[in-house]
Motif scaffolding. Structure first.
Motif, PDB file in Angstrom:
ATOM      1  N   HIS A 107     -11.312  -3.487   8.779  1.00 43.93           N
ATOM      2  CA  HIS A 107     -10.017  -3.313   8.140  1.00 43.93           C
ATOM      3  C   HIS A 107     -10.084  -3.154   6.632  1.00 43.93           C
ATOM      4  O   HIS A 107      -9.274  -2.459   6.039  1.00 43.93           O
ATOM      5  CB  HIS A 107      -9.100  -4.492   8.485  1.00 43.93           C
ATOM      6  N   SER A 110      -7.317  -5.045   0.353  1.00 48.95           N
ATOM      7  CA  SER A 110      -6.649  -4.401  -0.774  1.00 48.95           C
ATOM      8  C   SER A 110      -7.167  -5.040  -2.059  1.00 48.95           C
ATOM      9  O   SER A 110      -7.771  -6.123  -2.043  1.00 48.95           O
ATOM     10  CB  SER A 110      -5.138  -4.607  -0.675  1.00 48.95           C
ATOM     11  N   LYS A 158     -12.449  -1.623   0.570  1.00 40.26           N
ATOM     12  CA  LYS A 158     -11.360  -0.674   0.475  1.00 40.26           C
ATOM     13  C   LYS A 158     -10.628  -0.714   1.802  1.00 40.26           C
ATOM     14  O   LYS A 158     -11.244  -0.720   2.868  1.00 40.26           O
ATOM     15  CB  LYS A 158     -11.882   0.736   0.195  1.00 40.26           C
ATOM     16  N   ARG A 159      -9.315  -0.761   1.724  1.00 42.98           N
ATOM     17  CA  ARG A 159      -8.483  -0.840   2.922  1.00 42.98           C
ATOM     18  C   ARG A 159      -8.869   0.282   3.894  1.00 42.98           C
ATOM     19  O   ARG A 159      -8.951   1.430   3.530  1.00 42.98           O
ATOM     20  CB  ARG A 159      -7.014  -0.737   2.507  1.00 42.98           C
TER      21      ARG A 159
END
Length: 184
Positions: A107, A110, A158-159
């Motif tokens: 995942h 953020s 990173k998302r």
């Protein structure tokens, strides 16, 4: 059942380590390998893992239980569709450093979540917010205390693409665990 019991016995043996806080990288990797085997069976093989250890780092000193909280976070928060965790070790001979990376391909985080993880302990204890990143902050605090600023932990994420945690340690074969590490 035999595999789980064997992995659990090895996991506890290394956890105890005759009361030592400092163990070889080889033992720390074995500890996390046993943890991963147990979790893989618990989650019915919903993830895979690889451990790629550079042979030259296996004898260097490591803090005990440094990797397990980070791998636990990867399993708990990081696994995506692919369900893969990769652990690697590296040796930088020029700077005499050992690096360990733990990477999930899930995942991701953020920038706001990374910033929250980097907050010091206690910052949000009374705000009622969820205290994510406690494992990472615990490991950072252990590294800071023992190595007196000569070790570090970095979070790259990173998302949607996963998270990679890198730990940098001074390469030391033997360390007196009753004294803090001081290279100055």
């Amino acid at each position: 059942a035999v595999r789980v019991v064997t992995a659990l016995a090895r996991f506890f043996r290394i956890s105890l380590s005759k009361g030592k806080s400092i163990i070889p990288v080889r033992d720390e990797l074995e500890h996390v390998r046993n943890y991963l085997m147990i979790q893989q069976m618990r989650f019915k093989n919903k993830f895979t893992y690889t451990i790629d250890a550079a042979p030259e780092v296996l004898g260097y000193a490591s803090l005990k239980l440094m990797l397990q909280p980070l791998v636990e976070n990867a399993i708990r928060y990081g696994l995506g569709e692919e369900g893969k965790i990769a652990i690697q070790t590296f040796f930088d001979k020029k700077r005499n450093l050992v690096a360990v990376t733990i990477e999930d391909f899930g995942h991701g985080l953020s920038q706001k979540e990374i910033d929250e993880i980097n907050e010091p302990f206690g910052y949000r204890w009374n705000t009622g917010k969820e205290n994510r990143g406690i494992g990472i902050r615990y490991v950072k605090a252990m590294l800071s205390t023992f190595y007196q600023g000569n070790a570090d932990l970095f979070v790259n994420s990173k998302r949607g693409t996963g998270t990679k945690i890198t730990i940098i340690l001074p390469a030391a074969k033997e360390v007196d665990e009753h004294e803090c590490f001081d290279r100055r």
